[in-house]
Design a protein around this motif. Sequence first.
Motif, PDB file in Angstrom:
ATOM      1  N   UNK A 351       0.809  -1.231   0.000  1.00 36.92           N
ATOM      2  CA  UNK A 351       0.000   0.000   0.000  1.00 36.92           C
ATOM      3  C   UNK A 351       0.841   1.279   0.000  1.00 36.92           C
ATOM      4  N   UNK A 352       1.957   1.270   0.717  1.00 38.79           N
ATOM      5  CA  UNK A 352       2.823   2.453   0.720  1.00 38.79           C
ATOM      6  C   UNK A 352       3.418   2.682  -0.669  1.00 38.79           C
ATOM      7  N   UNK A 353       3.852   1.603  -1.319  1.00 37.66           N
ATOM      8  CA  UNK A 353       4.406   1.723  -2.672  1.00 37.66           C
ATOM      9  C   UNK A 353       3.328   2.171  -3.655  1.00 37.66           C
ATOM     10  N   UNK A 354       2.117   1.618  -3.525  1.00 36.39           N
ATOM     11  CA  UNK A 354       1.020   2.031  -4.404  1.00 36.39           C
ATOM     12  C   UNK A 354       0.736   3.520  -4.266  1.00 36.39           C
ATOM     13  N   UNK A 355       0.799   4.037  -3.031  1.00 35.83           N
ATOM     14  CA  UNK A 355       0.566   5.462  -2.816  1.00 35.83           C
ATOM     15  C   UNK A 355       1.602   6.324  -3.507  1.00 35.83           C
TER      16      UNK A 355
END
Length: 851
Positions: A351-355
């Motif tokens: 999720x952090x990378x997707x953001x």
Amino acid sequence: MKRTLFLVALLAGTAAMAQQPQPDTTRPGGGNRGTLTAGTLGALGLGGAPRTGPRPYKEIITDKAVTKKGLFTVHKVDEKYYFEIADSVLGREILAVTRFSKVAGGGGAYGGEEVNEQSLKFERGPSNNIFIRVVTLISTADSTNAISKAVKNSYLDPIAAALNIAAFGKDSASYVVEVTDFFKGDNQIVSLDPNDKRRFGLSILAADRSYIQSINPYPLNIEVRTVKTYSSSPGGGGLSILGIPGGGGASLPAAQAAGAVTLELNTSMILLPKIPMHRRLFDSRVGYFADRFVVYSDNQQKVDNQTFAVRWKLEPKPEDMEKYKRGELVEPAKQIVYYIDPATPKQWVKPLIDGINDWQKAFEKAGFKNAIVGKEWPNDPTMSLEDARYSVIRYFASDIENAYGPQVHDPRSGEILESHIGWYHNVMKLVHDWYMVQTAAVDPKARKMKFDDELMGQLIRFVSSHEVGHTLGLRHNMGSSSKTPVENLRNKAWVEANGHTASIMDYARFNYVAQPEDNISESGLFPRIGDYDKWAIEWGYKYLGEGDVEKDQKINNKWIVERLAANPRVWFGGEGRSPDPRAQTEDLGDNAMKASEYGIKNLKRIIVALPEWTKEEADHYENLSDMYAQVIGQFSRYVGHVSRNVGGVYETFKTVEEAGDVYETTPKAMQKEAVSFLNKQLFQTPNWLLDKNILNKISMPTFYERIQTIQVSALKSLLDGSRMARMIAGTNRFGEKTYTADEMVQDVRNEIWSELASKKAIDNYRRNLQKEFVEQLITLANAVQTSTQLAPGINLLSANFKTTDVSSIARGHLRSLQSEIGAAAATASDKMSKYHLQDLSDRIKKALDPK
């Protein structure tokens, strides 16, 4: 015997040589390195005074040296560290960024957080030494201008340290200086500043427990890891004067246990570009962080206070320049890369990378593909999380409910060099509570105290995108949400296609307007990167190739005028620090009254279900108490959003090419609608919030229930002298179309004192409100001087309300109210109502005629 004679002969020969002219060994190329001098003998312990100047290279950098090459060549000889600084680096600006690597617990600081940032340069001193200057960029002028001499004479940078030259380099084009004591010691420019020491209650550096852990050079930077221990007394540092404690900070648990605090620091010394990136001048119509300095030139008739946007250097590769000019998407010469701290729980890495990757579509508007990417931290022992060459989302083991997105930039140009985003573990509680209290009425997945990983991952993704936006240079755009009509927030097709707000940089969390019957999915409930964000990235990062800031500014101004005319959703409304009600935190839509009414409908649905939704085994109603407080807090936000419309002033930044005024009063109808909302939803006691099924489980009865606090706070805010003064000024400026201060007081009074006409008994909540109303008017009637508040936290000037109409309006309403209260008290049948009215009649009489 032979040894003694040999030593005597040697000393005699040396004395004879000392009488001859000696070569200069204090500069590169000087001296005969095969000569045995008195200084050499002194150093060997064979007599003569010790040398204080430079010595032969081999005597300093011995065969024991462990040498690493980089920006500076770093030598470690036994326990001493030396920098070998090339002539070519002298005078070049270096940015020193110091961060915590490890910290003592309990101080609210975490490994990875920045503690110091300074621009430095090394220069040759007059006495065989190297100075370290701190560069304070205030003003500049081109060296070809005569005025540059005056600028140079007016801004002398401080010398923060002086390092003796221990030796000259082998090629006579470098200088060897010992840096052991400089980094081990308490030098402010590479350590904690005085504010941090006070914050943690630190005093004197304990030299015997402070040391250099490592110094590693790289081509463009040096990474210095140090351990520093400070004395610290329980109760914090600071002096005591006349028995009164000083201003020291709170002591850490380590100080209580050991009387000392140990910190591990990492200082990155980054060589700034020889030629700074070209600047893009800041424009108030696009929300970028900015830096500034004063520019002087011979041809000016006034100085140029040059303010420029902070942004990454993003350019096409030379071989792709023609493709870029044709409008084809190209990859940048240098990609923006963010790494994820390996301390991050595995389920939140994606999720952090997707953001991070969500911003790729915004950079495509600027002509770049794959301009930004998130990556897991590689298993590479040569890489350090503190290394300023790498941008990282640092994960903190903290109960703080937050995250933040800073950046480090070149102060000469605004070029962002790196970022270390701070991510607190407990930010998950924050997003859980927001989502539950704002969407549980429409999303069944929000109706529990622990969300599924999929939902929490989506929440983390949105926060990641927001914080990354800051590190790209973007400020908050609190006005973005006002560009969405409220009814569109209930339109399933529209809101799922466009998002509830045009910018993820707004504090517009989730779509609390959506009603259950609207059947809106998560795509219409969550924030996302929107029209404004894509436009802002295009404005800041589209490559023009113009080296001239004025030409660049003219092109950018034309873009802004055209884009705002074509799409009002790209408006930048500021950060919520002005009285403009369109720019607020946590709000939605173009009408706060309509949006808040929908929000209250959902809160009424949520509050009755809270006992069931918060239930967990063995819970002592802590969950219920927490979430009830969140409901109260959300209701209070709605009240605040509405209140800002009263006395509001619209502020729309424009240039001369755009039609219309910059400042306008909030429409009168909207201000009256705001007061009507407050009268109905707040001043008429909101009994739905006083759910005894909840209150009797979570709190004892108190003098003030939470709802009373909100009522009193809102009333005091409406009858605040600064708001009324602003309304009076607005009437003077804009005329009859404004909502006057007297009308506002009368509209509030009609509701709060409605029992005087209806003859109804006055309940406890209303009695409190009426007392507050009278007390506030008495304060205004007798006020001498106060600060005029432009917006929350911003006091611009002092006003003597006795010389304005504020006190006149207050006295006028007190007089007319006094007669009405007296008449009502005489006929009141309810005992507490009678006591209450008699009390207020006496208070008003005393206030108006204290004699």
